[in-house]
Write a protein that holds these residues in place. Sequence first.
Motif, PDB file in Angstrom:
ATOM      1  N   ARG A   1       0.856  -1.179   0.005  1.00  0.00           N
ATOM      2  CA  ARG A   1       0.015  -0.012  -0.058  1.00  0.00           C
ATOM      3  C   ARG A   1       0.870   1.170   0.003  1.00  0.00           C
ATOM      4  NH1 ARG A   1      -4.714   0.541   4.176  1.00  0.00           N
ATOM      5  NH2 ARG A   1      -5.226   2.177   2.642  1.00  0.00           N
ATOM      6  N   ILE A   2       1.988   1.282   0.777  1.00  0.00           N
ATOM      7  CA  ILE A   2       2.901   2.230   0.616  1.00  0.00           C
ATOM      8  C   ILE A   2       3.322   2.616  -0.489  1.00  0.00           C
ATOM      9  CG2 ILE A   2       4.981   3.084   1.782  1.00  0.00           C
ATOM     10  CD1 ILE A   2       4.302   1.899   4.229  1.00  0.00           C
ATOM     11  N   ALA A   3       3.878   1.768  -1.102  1.00  0.00           N
ATOM     12  CA  ALA A   3       4.374   1.516  -2.446  1.00  0.00           C
ATOM     13  C   ALA A   3       3.562   2.029  -3.636  1.00  0.00           C
ATOM     14  CB  ALA A   3       5.148   0.208  -2.849  1.00  0.00           C
ATOM     15  N   ASP A   4       2.198   1.555  -3.285  1.00  0.00           N
ATOM     16  CA  ASP A   4       1.291   2.023  -4.593  1.00  0.00           C
ATOM     17  C   ASP A   4       1.131   3.540  -4.232  1.00  0.00           C
ATOM     18  OD1 ASP A   4       0.824  -0.525  -5.123  1.00  0.00           O
ATOM     19  OD2 ASP A   4      -1.208  -0.756  -4.070  1.00  0.00           O
ATOM     20  N   PHE A   5       0.933   4.101  -3.080  1.00  0.00           N
ATOM     21  CA  PHE A   5       0.898   5.393  -2.812  1.00  0.00           C
ATOM     22  C   PHE A   5       1.997   6.367  -3.521  1.00  0.00           C
ATOM     23  CE2 PHE A   5       1.462   9.317  -0.395  1.00  0.00           C
ATOM     24  CZ  PHE A   5       0.521   9.869  -0.432  1.00  0.00           C
ATOM     25  N   ILE A   6       3.190   6.032  -3.265  1.00  0.00           N
ATOM     26  CA  ILE A   6       4.369   6.626  -3.712  1.00  0.00           C
ATOM     27  C   ILE A   6       4.279   6.534  -5.273  1.00  0.00           C
ATOM     28  CG2 ILE A   6       6.864   6.416  -3.956  1.00  0.00           C
ATOM     29  CD1 ILE A   6       6.913   5.329  -0.792  1.00  0.00           C
ATOM     30  N   CYS A   7       3.898   5.390  -5.680  1.00  0.00           N
ATOM     31  CA  CYS A   7       3.877   5.613  -7.106  1.00  0.00           C
ATOM     32  C   CYS A   7       2.758   6.242  -7.639  1.00  0.00           C
ATOM     33  CB  CYS A   7       3.343   3.875  -7.851  1.00  0.00           C
ATOM     34  SG  CYS A   7       4.854   3.130  -7.743  1.00  0.00           S
TER      35      CYS A   7
ATOM     36  N   VAL B   1       1.765   9.013  -6.141  1.00  0.00           N
ATOM     37  CA  VAL B   1       2.620  10.594  -6.234  1.00  0.00           C
ATOM     38  C   VAL B   1       3.446  10.814  -7.439  1.00  0.00           C
ATOM     39  CG1 VAL B   1       3.980  12.184  -4.725  1.00  0.00           C
ATOM     40  CG2 VAL B   1       2.199  10.671  -3.812  1.00  0.00           C
ATOM     41  N   ALA B   2       4.360   9.813  -7.654  1.00  0.00           N
ATOM     42  CA  ALA B   2       5.230  10.029  -8.587  1.00  0.00           C
ATOM     43  C   ALA B   2       4.705  10.229 -10.035  1.00  0.00           C
ATOM     44  CB  ALA B   2       6.390   8.778  -8.736  1.00  0.00           C
ATOM     45  N   GLU B   3       3.662   9.421 -10.295  1.00  0.00           N
ATOM     46  CA  GLU B   3       2.905   9.758 -11.381  1.00  0.00           C
ATOM     47  C   GLU B   3       2.191  10.983 -11.771  1.00  0.00           C
ATOM     48  OE1 GLU B   3       0.430   6.276 -11.475  1.00  0.00           O
ATOM     49  OE2 GLU B   3       1.968   4.671 -11.581  1.00  0.00           O
ATOM     50  N   SER B   4       1.821  11.914 -10.624  1.00  0.00           N
ATOM     51  CA  SER B   4       1.515  13.157 -10.614  1.00  0.00           C
ATOM     52  C   SER B   4       2.412  14.194 -11.129  1.00  0.00           C
ATOM     53  CB  SER B   4       0.635  13.361  -9.235  1.00  0.00           C
ATOM     54  OG  SER B   4       1.853  13.658  -8.537  1.00  0.00           O
ATOM     55  N   VAL B   5       3.524  13.975 -11.070  1.00  0.00           N
ATOM     56  CA  VAL B   5       4.556  14.942 -11.325  1.00  0.00           C
ATOM     57  C   VAL B   5       5.612  14.487 -12.421  1.00  0.00           C
ATOM     58  CG1 VAL B   5       4.554  16.185  -9.389  1.00  0.00           C
ATOM     59  CG2 VAL B   5       5.931  14.297  -9.367  1.00  0.00           C
TER      60      VAL B   5
ATOM     61  N   SER C   1       9.264   2.763 -11.497  1.00  0.00           N
ATOM     62  CA  SER C   1       8.930   4.019 -10.960  1.00  0.00           C
ATOM     63  C   SER C   1      10.260   5.045 -11.061  1.00  0.00           C
ATOM     64  CB  SER C   1       8.047   3.926  -9.396  1.00  0.00           C
ATOM     65  OG  SER C   1       7.972   5.055  -8.766  1.00  0.00           O
ATOM     66  N   SER C   2       9.798   6.186 -11.085  1.00  0.00           N
ATOM     67  CA  SER C   2      10.884   7.376 -10.924  1.00  0.00           C
ATOM     68  C   SER C   2      10.917   7.721  -9.477  1.00  0.00           C
ATOM     69  CB  SER C   2      10.378   8.608 -11.681  1.00  0.00           C
ATOM     70  OG  SER C   2       9.023   9.032 -11.247  1.00  0.00           O
ATOM     71  N   ALA C   3      10.274   7.002  -8.487  1.00  0.00           N
ATOM     72  CA  ALA C   3      10.259   7.457  -6.981  1.00  0.00           C
ATOM     73  C   ALA C   3      11.405   6.667  -6.389  1.00  0.00           C
ATOM     74  CB  ALA C   3       9.061   7.207  -6.458  1.00  0.00           C
ATOM     75  N   ARG C   4      12.108   7.392  -5.586  1.00  0.00           N
ATOM     76  CA  ARG C   4      13.351   6.515  -4.742  1.00  0.00           C
ATOM     77  C   ARG C   4      13.069   6.813  -3.244  1.00  0.00           C
ATOM     78  NH1 ARG C   4      18.570   9.260  -7.512  1.00  0.00           N
ATOM     79  NH2 ARG C   4      17.702  11.360  -6.512  1.00  0.00           N
ATOM     80  N   ILE C   5      13.307   5.786  -2.583  1.00  0.00           N
ATOM     81  CA  ILE C   5      13.143   5.577  -0.960  1.00  0.00           C
ATOM     82  C   ILE C   5      14.402   6.442  -0.354  1.00  0.00           C
ATOM     83  CG2 ILE C   5      12.832   4.330   1.115  1.00  0.00           C
ATOM     84  CD1 ILE C   5      10.239   4.806  -1.177  1.00  0.00           C
ATOM     85  N   VAL C   6      13.940   7.140   0.705  1.00  0.00           N
ATOM     86  CA  VAL C   6      15.191   7.660   1.237  1.00  0.00           C
ATOM     87  C   VAL C   6      15.287   7.224   2.638  1.00  0.00           C
ATOM     88  CG1 VAL C   6      16.835   9.767   2.127  1.00  0.00           C
ATOM     89  CG2 VAL C   6      15.522   9.567  -0.381  1.00  0.00           C
ATOM     90  N   VAL C   7      16.245   6.601   3.259  1.00  0.00           N
ATOM     91  CA  VAL C   7      16.062   6.399   4.765  1.00  0.00           C
ATOM     92  C   VAL C   7      16.628   7.203   5.731  1.00  0.00           C
ATOM     93  CG1 VAL C   7      18.181   4.715   4.877  1.00  0.00           C
ATOM     94  CG2 VAL C   7      16.342   4.366   6.335  1.00  0.00           C
TER      95      VAL C   7
END
Length: 417
Positions: free
Chosen positions: A250-256, A258-262, A297-303
Amino acid sequence: MEIKDIFLAPGNGAFFYDDQEAIRSGAIQDGFIYVGAPTTPGFKSIRIPASSLSVGLVLTDDTVVWGDMMNVQYSGAGGRDPLFDTNQISELTSRVLVPRLLDVDASRYLDACAKVFEPFEHKRLPLAIEYGVSQALLRAAAHLHRATMAEIVCSEFNLPLPTRRVPIYCQSGDAREINVDKMILKAVDVLPHGLINSRQKFGVSGQTFMEFVKWVAARTREIGHPGYYPVLHFDVYGWIGLEIGLEPQRIADFICKVAESVPGFTLNIECPADFGSTQAQIDNYARIVSILDDRGSSARIVVDERCNTLMDIRLFAEAKAAHLVQIKTPDVGSIADTARAVLLCKANKVGAYVGGSCTETDLSARASVHISVATQADMMLAKPGMGVDEAFSIVGNEQNRLLATLNRRRAQNENVG
Protein backbone atom coordinates in the motif's frame (compact mmCIF):
# COMPACT_ATOMS: atom_id res chain seq x y z
CA MET A 1 52.80 16.61 19.86
CA GLU A 2 51.06 19.20 17.67
CA ILE A 3 48.20 20.01 20.08
CA LYS A 4 49.34 21.98 23.14
CA ASP A 5 46.04 23.18 24.59
CA ILE A 6 42.27 22.70 24.28
CA PHE A 7 39.46 25.05 25.23
CA LEU A 8 35.70 25.22 24.81
CA ALA A 9 33.18 27.89 23.81
CA PRO A 10 29.39 27.52 24.20
CA GLY A 11 27.37 28.42 21.12
CA ASN A 12 24.04 28.32 19.33
CA GLY A 13 22.73 25.87 16.81
CA ALA A 14 21.11 27.43 13.75
CA PHE A 15 17.54 26.27 14.52
CA PHE A 16 15.69 24.55 17.37
CA TYR A 17 15.52 21.15 19.06
CA ASP A 18 12.00 19.74 18.65
CA ASP A 19 10.14 16.98 20.47
CA GLN A 20 9.13 14.83 17.50
CA GLU A 21 6.84 12.52 19.46
CA ALA A 22 4.83 15.43 20.86
CA ILE A 23 4.49 16.99 17.40
CA ARG A 24 3.53 13.67 15.84
CA SER A 25 0.92 13.20 18.59
CA GLY A 26 -0.86 16.38 17.54
CA ALA A 27 0.75 19.31 19.35
CA ILE A 28 -0.75 22.57 18.06
CA GLN A 29 1.43 25.36 16.68
CA ASP A 30 0.91 28.85 18.10
CA GLY A 31 3.05 31.16 16.03
CA PHE A 32 6.50 29.62 16.16
CA ILE A 33 6.03 27.62 19.35
CA TYR A 34 4.17 24.38 20.00
CA VAL A 35 1.54 24.31 22.73
CA GLY A 36 1.39 21.39 25.14
CA ALA A 37 3.57 19.20 27.31
CA PRO A 38 6.74 17.56 25.92
CA THR A 39 6.88 13.76 25.83
CA THR A 40 10.51 12.98 24.92
CA PRO A 41 12.91 12.78 27.93
CA GLY A 42 15.07 15.88 28.39
CA PHE A 43 12.69 18.34 26.73
CA LYS A 44 11.28 21.04 29.04
CA SER A 45 9.10 22.33 26.20
CA ILE A 46 8.26 20.95 22.77
CA ARG A 47 10.53 23.43 20.96
CA ILE A 48 13.72 24.80 22.50
CA PRO A 49 16.60 26.82 20.99
CA ALA A 50 19.39 24.60 19.72
CA SER A 51 22.69 24.84 21.55
CA SER A 52 26.18 23.84 20.46
CA LEU A 53 29.65 23.61 21.96
CA SER A 54 32.82 24.56 20.11
CA VAL A 55 36.09 22.80 20.83
CA GLY A 56 39.29 24.67 19.99
CA LEU A 57 42.62 22.91 19.53
CA VAL A 58 45.68 25.13 20.02
CA LEU A 59 48.50 23.90 17.79
CA THR A 60 52.21 24.39 18.48
CA ASP A 61 52.35 27.44 16.18
CA ASP A 62 49.47 28.99 18.20
CA THR A 63 46.96 28.42 15.40
CA VAL A 64 43.54 27.51 16.80
CA VAL A 65 41.35 25.09 14.85
CA TRP A 66 37.73 24.51 15.76
CA GLY A 67 34.97 21.93 15.59
CA ASP A 68 31.36 22.19 16.70
CA MET A 69 29.31 19.70 18.74
CA MET A 70 25.52 19.48 18.70
CA ASN A 71 22.70 17.01 18.27
CA VAL A 72 20.01 16.89 15.58
CA GLN A 73 16.64 18.66 15.57
CA TYR A 74 14.64 15.58 16.59
CA SER A 75 16.96 14.40 19.35
CA GLY A 76 15.89 11.34 21.32
CA ALA A 77 13.67 10.04 18.48
CA GLY A 78 14.17 7.00 16.24
CA GLY A 79 17.04 5.58 18.28
CA ARG A 80 19.05 8.82 18.37
CA ASP A 81 21.18 10.24 21.17
CA PRO A 82 19.27 12.28 23.77
CA LEU A 83 18.88 16.05 23.83
CA PHE A 84 22.16 17.98 23.82
CA ASP A 85 23.21 19.11 27.31
CA THR A 86 26.00 21.69 27.05
CA ASN A 87 27.12 21.34 30.67
CA GLN A 88 27.26 17.55 30.57
CA ILE A 89 29.10 17.49 27.23
CA SER A 90 31.52 20.19 28.39
CA GLU A 91 32.35 18.30 31.58
CA LEU A 92 32.90 14.99 29.79
CA THR A 93 35.02 16.63 27.09
CA SER A 94 37.25 18.35 29.63
CA ARG A 95 37.63 15.25 31.79
CA VAL A 96 38.05 12.55 29.13
CA LEU A 97 38.89 14.09 25.75
CA VAL A 98 41.43 16.73 26.72
CA PRO A 99 44.08 14.28 28.04
CA ARG A 100 43.62 12.12 24.96
CA LEU A 101 43.93 15.07 22.55
CA LEU A 102 47.16 16.23 24.17
CA ASP A 103 48.67 12.81 23.47
CA VAL A 104 47.96 12.21 19.76
CA ASP A 105 49.75 12.86 16.49
CA ALA A 106 47.32 15.34 14.92
CA SER A 107 48.97 15.03 11.52
CA ARG A 108 47.62 11.48 11.16
CA TYR A 109 43.89 12.01 11.01
CA LEU A 110 42.34 8.55 11.16
CA ASP A 111 44.85 7.35 13.76
CA ALA A 112 44.12 10.40 15.91
CA CYS A 113 40.35 9.81 15.68
CA ALA A 114 40.75 6.14 16.59
CA LYS A 115 42.76 6.97 19.72
CA VAL A 116 40.68 9.90 20.90
CA PHE A 117 37.34 8.13 20.41
CA GLU A 118 38.12 4.92 22.27
CA PRO A 119 35.22 3.84 24.54
CA PHE A 120 34.93 5.41 27.97
CA GLU A 121 33.73 3.22 30.82
CA HIS A 122 32.93 0.51 28.24
CA LYS A 123 30.58 2.86 26.34
CA ARG A 124 30.88 4.82 23.14
CA LEU A 125 31.35 8.54 23.70
CA PRO A 126 28.34 10.78 22.99
CA LEU A 127 28.10 11.17 19.22
CA ALA A 128 28.05 14.97 19.50
CA ILE A 129 31.54 14.84 21.02
CA GLU A 130 32.82 12.59 18.24
CA TYR A 131 31.28 14.90 15.65
CA GLY A 132 32.77 18.15 16.95
CA VAL A 133 36.19 16.84 17.93
CA SER A 134 36.60 15.00 14.60
CA GLN A 135 35.99 18.27 12.75
CA ALA A 136 38.66 20.02 14.81
CA LEU A 137 41.12 17.15 14.20
CA LEU A 138 40.43 17.30 10.47
CA ARG A 139 41.16 21.02 10.44
CA ALA A 140 44.32 20.39 12.47
CA ALA A 141 45.56 17.80 9.96
CA ALA A 142 44.75 20.14 7.07
CA HIS A 143 46.69 22.97 8.70
CA LEU A 144 49.69 20.80 9.51
CA HIS A 145 49.84 19.41 5.95
CA ARG A 146 49.03 22.79 4.33
CA ALA A 147 46.12 21.17 2.52
CA THR A 148 42.35 21.36 2.36
CA MET A 149 40.26 19.12 4.58
CA ALA A 150 39.08 17.32 1.42
CA GLU A 151 42.68 16.52 0.48
CA ILE A 152 43.29 15.01 3.93
CA VAL A 153 40.23 12.77 3.46
CA CYS A 154 41.39 11.74 -0.01
CA SER A 155 44.87 10.94 1.28
CA GLU A 156 43.64 8.96 4.31
CA PHE A 157 41.12 6.91 2.27
CA ASN A 158 43.28 6.57 -0.89
CA LEU A 159 40.82 8.49 -3.07
CA PRO A 160 41.60 10.50 -6.21
CA LEU A 161 41.24 14.27 -5.99
CA PRO A 162 37.61 15.04 -6.90
CA THR A 163 36.52 17.06 -9.91
CA ARG A 164 32.70 16.78 -9.81
CA ARG A 165 30.49 19.13 -7.80
CA VAL A 166 28.03 17.44 -5.47
CA PRO A 167 24.34 18.36 -5.98
CA ILE A 168 22.93 20.49 -3.16
CA TYR A 169 19.59 19.86 -1.46
CA CYS A 170 17.73 22.67 0.31
CA GLN A 171 15.02 22.38 2.96
CA SER A 172 12.07 24.73 3.29
CA GLY A 173 10.99 24.54 6.90
CA ASP A 174 7.44 25.70 7.48
CA ALA A 175 7.74 28.69 5.12
CA ARG A 176 7.10 26.33 2.23
CA GLU A 177 5.81 28.47 -0.60
CA ILE A 178 8.22 31.39 -0.15
CA ASN A 179 11.20 29.09 0.25
CA VAL A 180 10.23 26.95 -2.75
CA ASP A 181 10.25 30.11 -4.86
CA LYS A 182 13.71 31.00 -3.52
CA MET A 183 15.01 27.52 -4.35
CA ILE A 184 13.64 27.63 -7.88
CA LEU A 185 15.03 31.10 -8.56
CA LYS A 186 18.45 29.93 -7.34
CA ALA A 187 18.20 26.73 -9.43
CA VAL A 188 18.80 24.43 -6.45
CA ASP A 189 19.58 20.85 -7.51
CA VAL A 190 17.25 19.07 -5.07
CA LEU A 191 14.23 20.60 -3.30
CA PRO A 192 12.19 21.35 -1.13
CA HIS A 193 12.07 18.91 1.88
CA GLY A 194 8.64 20.29 2.80
CA LEU A 195 8.65 19.37 6.52
CA ILE A 196 5.59 17.08 6.22
CA ASN A 197 5.68 16.28 9.94
CA SER A 198 2.00 16.37 11.01
CA ARG A 199 -1.40 15.02 10.02
CA GLN A 200 -2.46 18.53 9.03
CA LYS A 201 0.39 18.80 6.51
CA PHE A 202 -0.08 15.27 5.15
CA GLY A 203 -3.87 15.33 4.96
CA VAL A 204 -6.53 12.64 4.86
CA SER A 205 -5.20 9.78 2.69
CA GLY A 206 -2.27 12.05 1.80
CA GLN A 207 -4.30 14.47 -0.31
CA THR A 208 -2.76 17.63 1.17
CA PHE A 209 0.72 16.25 0.55
CA MET A 210 -0.17 15.18 -2.99
CA GLU A 211 -1.44 18.66 -3.83
CA PHE A 212 1.73 20.22 -2.45
CA VAL A 213 3.93 17.94 -4.57
CA LYS A 214 1.98 18.89 -7.69
CA TRP A 215 2.18 22.57 -6.78
CA VAL A 216 5.99 22.39 -6.39
CA ALA A 217 6.32 20.79 -9.84
CA ALA A 218 3.98 23.35 -11.41
CA ARG A 219 5.76 26.24 -9.71
CA THR A 220 9.10 24.95 -10.99
CA ARG A 221 7.81 25.00 -14.56
CA GLU A 222 6.20 28.40 -14.03
CA ILE A 223 9.11 30.43 -12.65
CA GLY A 224 12.17 28.22 -13.25
CA HIS A 225 14.43 28.66 -16.25
CA PRO A 226 13.73 26.49 -19.32
CA GLY A 227 14.99 22.94 -18.93
CA TYR A 228 15.28 23.18 -15.12
CA TYR A 229 14.09 19.91 -13.61
CA PRO A 230 15.32 19.58 -10.03
CA VAL A 231 14.93 16.37 -8.07
CA LEU A 232 11.82 16.70 -5.91
CA HIS A 233 12.62 15.47 -2.42
CA PHE A 234 10.01 15.33 0.35
CA ASP A 235 10.50 14.25 3.96
CA VAL A 236 7.20 12.85 5.22
CA TYR A 237 8.35 11.80 8.72
CA GLY A 238 6.62 8.43 8.54
CA TRP A 239 3.22 9.89 7.71
CA ILE A 240 2.48 7.59 4.77
CA GLY A 241 2.62 4.66 7.18
CA LEU A 242 0.77 6.55 9.91
CA GLU A 243 -2.08 7.55 7.59
CA ILE A 244 -2.54 4.59 5.25
CA GLY A 245 -1.00 1.76 7.26
CA LEU A 246 2.26 -0.18 7.39
CA GLU A 247 1.66 -2.61 4.54
CA PRO A 248 4.61 -2.19 2.10
CA GLN A 249 2.41 -2.81 -0.95
CA ARG A 250 0.00 0.00 0.00
CA ILE A 251 2.87 2.36 0.77
CA ALA A 252 4.49 1.59 -2.60
CA ASP A 253 1.15 2.08 -4.38
CA PHE A 254 0.76 5.50 -2.81
CA ILE A 255 4.31 6.55 -3.68
CA CYS A 256 3.84 5.43 -7.29
CA LYS A 257 0.67 7.50 -7.46
CA VAL A 258 2.54 10.58 -6.22
CA ALA A 259 5.37 10.02 -8.72
CA GLU A 260 2.90 9.64 -11.59
CA SER A 261 1.34 13.02 -10.68
CA VAL A 262 4.63 14.82 -11.51
CA PRO A 263 5.86 13.30 -14.79
CA GLY A 264 9.34 14.33 -15.87
CA PHE A 265 10.61 14.70 -12.30
CA THR A 266 12.58 12.29 -10.14
CA LEU A 267 10.81 11.95 -6.79
CA ASN A 268 12.59 11.22 -3.50
CA ILE A 269 10.43 10.17 -0.56
CA GLU A 270 12.26 10.31 2.76
CA CYS A 271 11.02 8.26 5.71
CA PRO A 272 7.74 6.97 4.24
CA ALA A 273 7.06 4.98 7.42
CA ASP A 274 8.56 4.09 10.78
CA PHE A 275 8.28 0.37 11.43
CA GLY A 276 9.46 0.63 15.02
CA SER A 277 12.90 -0.98 14.94
CA THR A 278 15.99 -1.05 12.75
CA GLN A 279 15.41 -4.62 11.56
CA ALA A 280 11.73 -4.05 10.80
CA GLN A 281 12.68 -0.88 8.94
CA ILE A 282 15.25 -2.77 6.86
CA ASP A 283 12.89 -5.63 5.99
CA ASN A 284 9.97 -3.40 5.00
CA TYR A 285 11.97 -0.71 3.22
CA ALA A 286 13.69 -3.41 1.15
CA ARG A 287 10.24 -4.64 0.11
CA ILE A 288 9.07 -1.13 -0.84
CA VAL A 289 12.26 -0.54 -2.84
CA SER A 290 11.79 -3.85 -4.67
CA ILE A 291 8.18 -3.03 -5.60
CA LEU A 292 9.10 0.42 -6.93
CA ASP A 293 12.03 -0.98 -8.93
CA ASP A 294 9.87 -3.74 -10.42
CA ARG A 295 7.38 -1.13 -11.58
CA GLY A 296 10.07 1.09 -13.07
CA SER A 297 8.87 4.00 -10.93
CA SER A 298 10.76 7.30 -10.92
CA ALA A 299 10.34 7.39 -7.14
CA ARG A 300 13.23 6.69 -4.79
CA ILE A 301 13.11 5.79 -1.11
CA VAL A 302 15.37 7.68 1.28
CA VAL A 303 16.02 6.22 4.72
CA ASP A 304 16.49 8.46 7.76
CA GLU A 305 14.86 7.21 10.97
CA ARG A 306 16.31 3.98 12.41
CA CYS A 307 19.45 4.45 10.27
CA ASN A 308 21.80 6.45 12.45
CA THR A 309 25.23 4.93 13.00
CA LEU A 310 27.77 3.57 10.55
CA MET A 311 26.67 0.02 11.45
CA ASP A 312 23.02 0.92 10.73
CA ILE A 313 24.04 2.38 7.37
CA ARG A 314 25.95 -0.79 6.51
CA LEU A 315 22.87 -2.93 7.25
CA PHE A 316 20.55 -0.80 5.11
CA ALA A 317 23.02 -0.57 2.23
CA GLU A 318 23.78 -4.28 2.14
CA ALA A 319 20.05 -5.12 2.26
CA LYS A 320 19.27 -2.60 -0.52
CA ALA A 321 16.69 -1.19 1.90
CA ALA A 322 16.81 2.29 0.33
CA HIS A 323 17.69 3.98 -2.93
CA LEU A 324 19.42 6.72 -0.94
CA VAL A 325 20.74 6.70 2.62
CA GLN A 326 20.72 9.94 4.55
CA ILE A 327 24.02 10.00 6.40
CA LYS A 328 22.86 12.28 9.21
CA THR A 329 26.24 13.61 10.23
CA PRO A 330 25.75 14.34 13.98
CA ASP A 331 24.02 10.95 14.38
CA VAL A 332 26.89 9.11 12.71
CA GLY A 333 29.39 10.63 15.14
CA SER A 334 32.95 11.07 13.92
CA ILE A 335 32.97 12.86 10.57
CA ALA A 336 35.50 10.23 9.49
CA ASP A 337 32.61 7.76 9.80
CA THR A 338 30.56 9.96 7.46
CA ALA A 339 33.31 9.45 4.87
CA ARG A 340 33.27 5.71 5.56
CA ALA A 341 29.47 5.69 5.22
CA VAL A 342 29.56 7.32 1.78
CA LEU A 343 32.15 4.84 0.55
CA LEU A 344 30.16 1.95 2.02
CA CYS A 345 27.00 3.09 0.19
CA LYS A 346 28.90 3.43 -3.08
CA ALA A 347 30.40 -0.05 -2.68
CA ASN A 348 26.84 -1.42 -2.35
CA LYS A 349 25.52 0.70 -5.26
CA VAL A 350 23.20 2.64 -2.96
CA GLY A 351 22.95 6.43 -3.12
CA ALA A 352 24.80 8.42 -0.46
CA TYR A 353 23.25 11.65 0.78
CA VAL A 354 25.38 13.57 3.27
CA GLY A 355 22.72 15.21 5.37
CA GLY A 356 22.70 16.49 8.89
CA SER A 357 20.43 18.88 10.69
CA CYS A 358 19.15 22.44 10.72
CA THR A 359 20.57 22.65 14.28
CA GLU A 360 24.15 22.60 13.01
CA THR A 361 26.59 25.51 12.57
CA ASP A 362 28.46 27.15 9.72
CA LEU A 363 31.61 25.34 10.89
CA SER A 364 30.12 21.84 10.85
CA ALA A 365 28.43 22.55 7.51
CA ARG A 366 31.74 23.50 5.90
CA ALA A 367 33.46 20.39 7.21
CA SER A 368 30.61 18.29 5.79
CA VAL A 369 31.18 19.85 2.35
CA HIS A 370 34.79 18.64 2.33
CA ILE A 371 33.72 15.12 3.25
CA SER A 372 30.97 15.14 0.60
CA VAL A 373 33.20 16.40 -2.20
CA ALA A 374 36.18 14.20 -1.27
CA THR A 375 34.05 11.05 -1.28
CA GLN A 376 31.89 12.24 -4.22
CA ALA A 377 28.55 11.76 -2.44
CA ASP A 378 25.38 11.79 -4.54
CA MET A 379 23.98 14.87 -2.80
CA MET A 380 24.53 17.01 0.29
CA LEU A 381 22.31 19.11 2.49
CA ALA A 382 22.40 22.90 2.49
CA LYS A 383 22.79 23.62 6.19
CA PRO A 384 22.53 24.96 8.84
CA GLY A 385 19.17 26.52 9.68
CA MET A 386 15.80 26.47 7.96
CA GLY A 387 16.41 29.52 5.78
CA VAL A 388 17.32 28.77 2.19
CA ASP A 389 19.62 31.70 1.46
CA GLU A 390 22.12 31.33 4.28
CA ALA A 391 22.53 27.56 4.10
CA PHE A 392 22.75 27.49 0.30
CA SER A 393 25.43 30.17 0.31
CA ILE A 394 27.47 28.56 3.11
CA VAL A 395 27.50 25.10 1.51
CA GLY A 396 27.52 26.23 -2.12
CA ASN A 397 30.31 28.77 -1.71
CA GLU A 398 32.44 26.38 0.33
CA GLN A 399 32.10 23.79 -2.43
CA ASN A 400 32.98 26.30 -5.15
CA ARG A 401 36.01 27.56 -3.24
CA LEU A 402 37.15 23.99 -2.59
CA LEU A 403 36.82 22.90 -6.22
CA ALA A 404 38.66 26.04 -7.39
CA THR A 405 41.47 25.29 -4.94
CA LEU A 406 41.71 21.68 -6.08
CA ASN A 407 41.73 22.72 -9.75
CA ARG A 408 44.59 25.13 -9.04
CA ARG A 409 46.46 22.41 -7.15
CA ARG A 410 45.95 19.99 -10.04
CA ALA A 411 47.23 22.55 -12.56
CA GLN A 412 50.30 23.25 -10.42
CA ASN A 413 51.10 19.54 -10.20
CA GLU A 414 50.72 19.15 -13.97
CA ASN A 415 53.10 22.08 -14.56
CA VAL A 416 55.66 20.61 -12.19
CA GLY A 417 55.28 17.23 -13.93
